[in-house]
Design a protein around this motif. Structure first.
Motif, PDB file in Angstrom:
ATOM      1  N   GLU A  53     -57.481 106.040 -13.433  1.00  0.00           N
ATOM      2  CA  GLU A  53     -57.260 106.608 -14.850  1.00  0.00           C
ATOM      3  C   GLU A  53     -58.605 107.442 -14.890  1.00  0.00           C
ATOM      4  O   GLU A  53     -58.523 108.520 -15.439  1.00  0.00           O
ATOM      5  CB  GLU A  53     -57.677 105.389 -15.735  1.00  0.00           C
ATOM      6  CG  GLU A  53     -56.165 104.742 -15.745  1.00  0.00           C
ATOM      7  CD  GLU A  53     -56.416 103.345 -16.635  1.00  0.00           C
ATOM      8  OE1 GLU A  53     -57.576 103.281 -16.829  1.00  0.00           O
ATOM      9  OE2 GLU A  53     -55.458 102.484 -16.678  1.00  0.00           O
ATOM     10  N   PHE A  54     -59.673 107.212 -14.013  1.00  0.00           N
ATOM     11  CA  PHE A  54     -60.758 108.025 -14.142  1.00  0.00           C
ATOM     12  C   PHE A  54     -60.561 109.407 -13.624  1.00  0.00           C
ATOM     13  O   PHE A  54     -60.974 110.354 -14.193  1.00  0.00           O
ATOM     14  CB  PHE A  54     -61.963 107.418 -13.145  1.00  0.00           C
ATOM     15  CG  PHE A  54     -63.409 107.908 -13.520  1.00  0.00           C
ATOM     16  CD1 PHE A  54     -63.778 107.662 -14.683  1.00  0.00           C
ATOM     17  CD2 PHE A  54     -64.197 108.371 -12.484  1.00  0.00           C
ATOM     18  CE1 PHE A  54     -65.202 108.245 -15.063  1.00  0.00           C
ATOM     19  CE2 PHE A  54     -65.380 108.893 -12.893  1.00  0.00           C
ATOM     20  CZ  PHE A  54     -65.939 108.478 -14.084  1.00  0.00           C
ATOM     21  N   ARG A  55     -59.845 109.570 -12.328  1.00  0.00           N
ATOM     22  CA  ARG A  55     -59.296 110.491 -11.884  1.00  0.00           C
ATOM     23  C   ARG A  55     -58.377 111.462 -12.598  1.00  0.00           C
ATOM     24  O   ARG A  55     -58.365 112.656 -12.762  1.00  0.00           O
ATOM     25  CB  ARG A  55     -58.591 110.500 -10.518  1.00  0.00           C
ATOM     26  CG  ARG A  55     -59.388 109.850  -9.381  1.00  0.00           C
ATOM     27  CD  ARG A  55     -58.350 109.709  -8.122  1.00  0.00           C
ATOM     28  NE  ARG A  55     -59.102 108.876  -6.949  1.00  0.00           N
ATOM     29  CZ  ARG A  55     -58.449 108.123  -6.352  1.00  0.00           C
ATOM     30  NH1 ARG A  55     -57.076 107.823  -6.277  1.00  0.00           N
ATOM     31  NH2 ARG A  55     -59.163 107.633  -5.320  1.00  0.00           N
ATOM     32  N   PHE A 151     -62.065 112.316 -23.185  1.00  0.00           N
ATOM     33  CA  PHE A 151     -60.534 112.312 -22.831  1.00  0.00           C
ATOM     34  C   PHE A 151     -60.049 111.411 -22.095  1.00  0.00           C
ATOM     35  O   PHE A 151     -59.213 111.286 -21.050  1.00  0.00           O
ATOM     36  CB  PHE A 151     -60.163 113.738 -22.340  1.00  0.00           C
ATOM     37  CG  PHE A 151     -60.063 114.997 -23.414  1.00  0.00           C
ATOM     38  CD1 PHE A 151     -58.932 115.286 -23.667  1.00  0.00           C
ATOM     39  CD2 PHE A 151     -61.075 115.467 -23.809  1.00  0.00           C
ATOM     40  CE1 PHE A 151     -58.544 116.449 -24.371  1.00  0.00           C
ATOM     41  CE2 PHE A 151     -60.883 116.513 -24.825  1.00  0.00           C
ATOM     42  CZ  PHE A 151     -59.631 117.002 -25.060  1.00  0.00           C
ATOM     43  N   GLY A 152     -60.777 110.087 -22.310  1.00  0.00           N
ATOM     44  CA  GLY A 152     -60.607 109.139 -21.253  1.00  0.00           C
ATOM     45  C   GLY A 152     -59.112 108.553 -21.335  1.00  0.00           C
ATOM     46  O   GLY A 152     -58.795 107.649 -20.299  1.00  0.00           O
ATOM     47  N   THR A 411     -56.223 100.767 -21.950  1.00  0.00           N
ATOM     48  CA  THR A 411     -56.904 101.006 -20.532  1.00  0.00           C
ATOM     49  C   THR A 411     -58.261 101.044 -20.892  1.00  0.00           C
ATOM     50  O   THR A 411     -58.842 101.735 -21.884  1.00  0.00           O
ATOM     51  CB  THR A 411     -56.728 102.566 -20.236  1.00  0.00           C
ATOM     52  OG1 THR A 411     -56.131 103.375 -21.345  1.00  0.00           O
ATOM     53  CG2 THR A 411     -55.646 102.502 -19.065  1.00  0.00           C
ATOM     54  N   THR A 412     -59.179 100.238 -20.001  1.00  0.00           N
ATOM     55  CA  THR A 412     -60.554 100.345 -20.346  1.00  0.00           C
ATOM     56  C   THR A 412     -61.148 101.451 -19.861  1.00  0.00           C
ATOM     57  O   THR A 412     -60.885 101.723 -18.633  1.00  0.00           O
ATOM     58  CB  THR A 412     -61.034  99.048 -19.644  1.00  0.00           C
ATOM     59  OG1 THR A 412     -60.588  97.941 -20.231  1.00  0.00           O
ATOM     60  CG2 THR A 412     -62.630  99.049 -19.930  1.00  0.00           C
ATOM     61  N   THR A 413     -61.769 102.296 -20.727  1.00  0.00           N
ATOM     62  CA  THR A 413     -62.441 103.558 -20.207  1.00  0.00           C
ATOM     63  C   THR A 413     -63.726 103.347 -20.579  1.00  0.00           C
ATOM     64  O   THR A 413     -64.402 102.775 -21.359  1.00  0.00           O
ATOM     65  CB  THR A 413     -61.856 104.682 -20.963  1.00  0.00           C
ATOM     66  OG1 THR A 413     -62.047 104.482 -22.591  1.00  0.00           O
ATOM     67  CG2 THR A 413     -60.127 104.786 -20.825  1.00  0.00           C
TER      68      THR A 413
END
Length: 546
Positions: A53-55, A151-152, A411-413
């Protein structure tokens, strides 16, 4: 214990931190440009779903160029960490502005709405839906203009990813997990516009189910805003997405027509001047005014921007090639994670020096898409740190009950704690050790973001904090009842095994088999926590409608 840092940058202070990451102010050593570096938490780095998700956030930002959106400079990933380097906005969040200065006059609120819509419009043009627009994610700079950040949990338009967003700003269709659409961003921007004008959110509720019902069924409170902008509020907060402007750009046209008719052609200049005056009253909150590290109410948010104009950074920003470069960096990251450690003849120390980066080299002007490269940078040996934490004072800065507005996403961001569907995956395997780690003591168990997502389905987020990285078993149990305050009849359970970190976050879905007006979820652990676990109960939507 040292912490991994992006090579080529000198860090000066921390802008914010949370369980899932931290944001620091840094200077690019070759150009002298100030940037904001968003680090993925050490505790999440070994979990491939969070890394993915970070990518993905970097990939989306790499393809988005807009003067109204904080820009990606580079995405860097090594075996020791991952980071997004972004422009630094020397401004304050709209949430802070509203908390300190109260409601805005219509012209200033219209300027905020227009700038936000223009940023969303640029995202929508490349089929990106933000999904988490709110006052925390709008930064107002000293000249009165604004930037859209974080935009996480953004996704491509049309993607079906389940329930996600911040409840007070979620469109009715977001509560049902409908595919992401620009119309949902329009709804969130209008809800924020309403809050700018009135000082409160369009709808309130004692729990998520009640809040969801009001977004879906309650009348639009347009009478609470000035008459000149009531139609804008009615259009933007329409219950059905097809009744709203389908894209932010279309809403900008309607806004400009309404504002010009009501307030004259120079409304925007006056509104921006008023915003600039309000920001001038808060000079010590600007990043440029901070001289010592301090935590803020922006919990690992992408408070990442720079003053207007590229300045000295123009020669090293990736621009449009960023999306292609970021995509290639994902492949490089995979190779680093799974290949570098096992390359024949490569020692762990040598593997630890490999670095995948998405940016063009500083000092070299990009002239079109360029192929990304993997370069070797000296780095310290792999280290680990406890994930950072913060006690936010901003009422919107936490995603857990009692710490601000709970998130309904999955989703934890590194942003306001948001969550997304499904449980987190197991941590990446670690190398064998002479003896397995002993079971840790469980310090805290939480249940948050418990939300009814359908007639018989629900989702909840479970958090567990331990004092060591040894194995822990997490059991999530579900119950139905016709009475408040009691767990009731068991309706199934799920058990997850975790190790390798001190904090775990699981987003768990469930389909209920039994009937009951109340649903409950309980989380327990082995070893047991001192308080025996945590639970939460909600009144279901079907019973509230009777």
């Amino acid at each position: 214990m040292s912490v991994w840092a992006v090579p080529g940058y000198t860090e000066s202070l921390e802008l914010g931190s949370g369980a899932s990451g931290r944001v620091v102010l840094a200077v690019h050593e070759e150009s002298g440009v100030q940037v904001a570096v968003k680090y993925l938490s050490e505790s999440l780095r070994t979990r491939q779903d969070f890394v993915h998700e970070f990518r993905a956030e970097a990939r989306l930002l790499g393809g988005l160029e807009s003067p109204y959106v904080a820009e990606l400079y580079e995405y860097v990933e090594s075996p020791d960490g991952a980071a997004i380097v972004m422009e630094l906005v020397d401004g304050v969040s709209l949430r802070t502005l509203l908390a300190r200065q109260g409601p805005l006059d219509p012209e200033a609120a219209l300027v905020i709405l227009k700038g936000s819509l223009l940023g969303l419009a640029d995202a929508h043009r490349v089929d990106v839906v933000h999904r988490d627009y709110k006052p925390e994610n709008v930064l107002v700079v000293p000249d009165g203009s604004s930037k859209l950040v974080d935009f996480g949990i953004a996704v491509d338009s049309g993607t079906s990813v389940g329930v996600a967003g911040t409840p007070s700003y979620m469109a009715p269709e977001q509560w049902t997990g409908a595919p992401a659409s620009p119309a949902a961003d329009v709804y969130a921007a209008t809800a924020t516009f309403f809050e700018c004008l009135t000082g409160h959110k369009p709808y309130a509720g004692d729990n998520l189910a009640e809040l969801a019902l009001r977004h879906v069924d309650a009348p639009i409170p347009a009478d609470e805003v000035p008459e000149a902008v009531r139609e804008l509020v009615r259009r933007g907060l329409a219950k059905a997405p097809e009744e709203r402007p389908t894209h932010a750009a279309a809403f900008v046209t309607e806004l400009e027509a309404a504002a010009g008719t009501a307030y004259g052609q120079d409304w925007e200049e006056r509104g921006r001047g008023r915003l600039a005056a309000l920001v001038a009253l808060l000079p010590l909150l600007l990043p440029s005014a901070r001289s010592t590290p301090e935590s803020t109410t922006d919990i690992a948010r992408t408070v990442l921007s720079r003053p207007p104009g590229h300045g000295g950074a123009g020669s090293w920003l990736p621009g449009r090639p960023g999306m292609l470069v970021s995509a290639a960096a994902v492949l490089l990251g995979i190779l680093l994670t799974y290949g570098a450690h096992h390359a024949p003849g490569t020692t762990p120390e040598e593997a630890g020096q490999a670095l995948a980066t998405t940016s063009a080299q500083p000092g070299v002007t990009a002239q079109g898409p360029t192929a990304p490269t993997a370069s070797a940078h000296p780095s310290s040996s792999p280290t680990s740190t406890a994930s950072p934490s913060v006690s936010p004072s901003d009422p919107e800065s936490s995603a857990t009950p009692g710490g601000g507005e709970p998130s309904a996403s999955v989703t934890t961001t590194p942003s306001e704690e948001t969550t997304s569907g499904g449980a987190t995956s197991d941590p990446a395997p670690t190398s064998a050790s002479p003896s397995p780690p002993s079971a840790p003591a469980v310090k805290d168990v939480t249940v948050s973001a418990f939300l009814q997502t359908g007639p018989s389905t629900a989702t909840a987020t479970v958090g567990v904090t331990t004092d060591g990285t040894g194995p822990v078993s997490i059991t999530v149990s579900w119950f139905t009842s016709n009475a408040a305050g009691t767990l009731g009849t068991p309706d199934g359970s799920q058990t997850f095994q975790r190790s390798g970190a001190t904090q775990y976050t699981l987003a768990v879905d469930h389909t209920f088999q039994n009937s009951g007006c109340y649903w409950a979820v309980q989380s327990t652990t082995t070893p047991a926590s001192a308080d025996g676990g945590a639970s939460q109960q909600i009144l279901t939507r079907q019973c509230e409608l009777r």
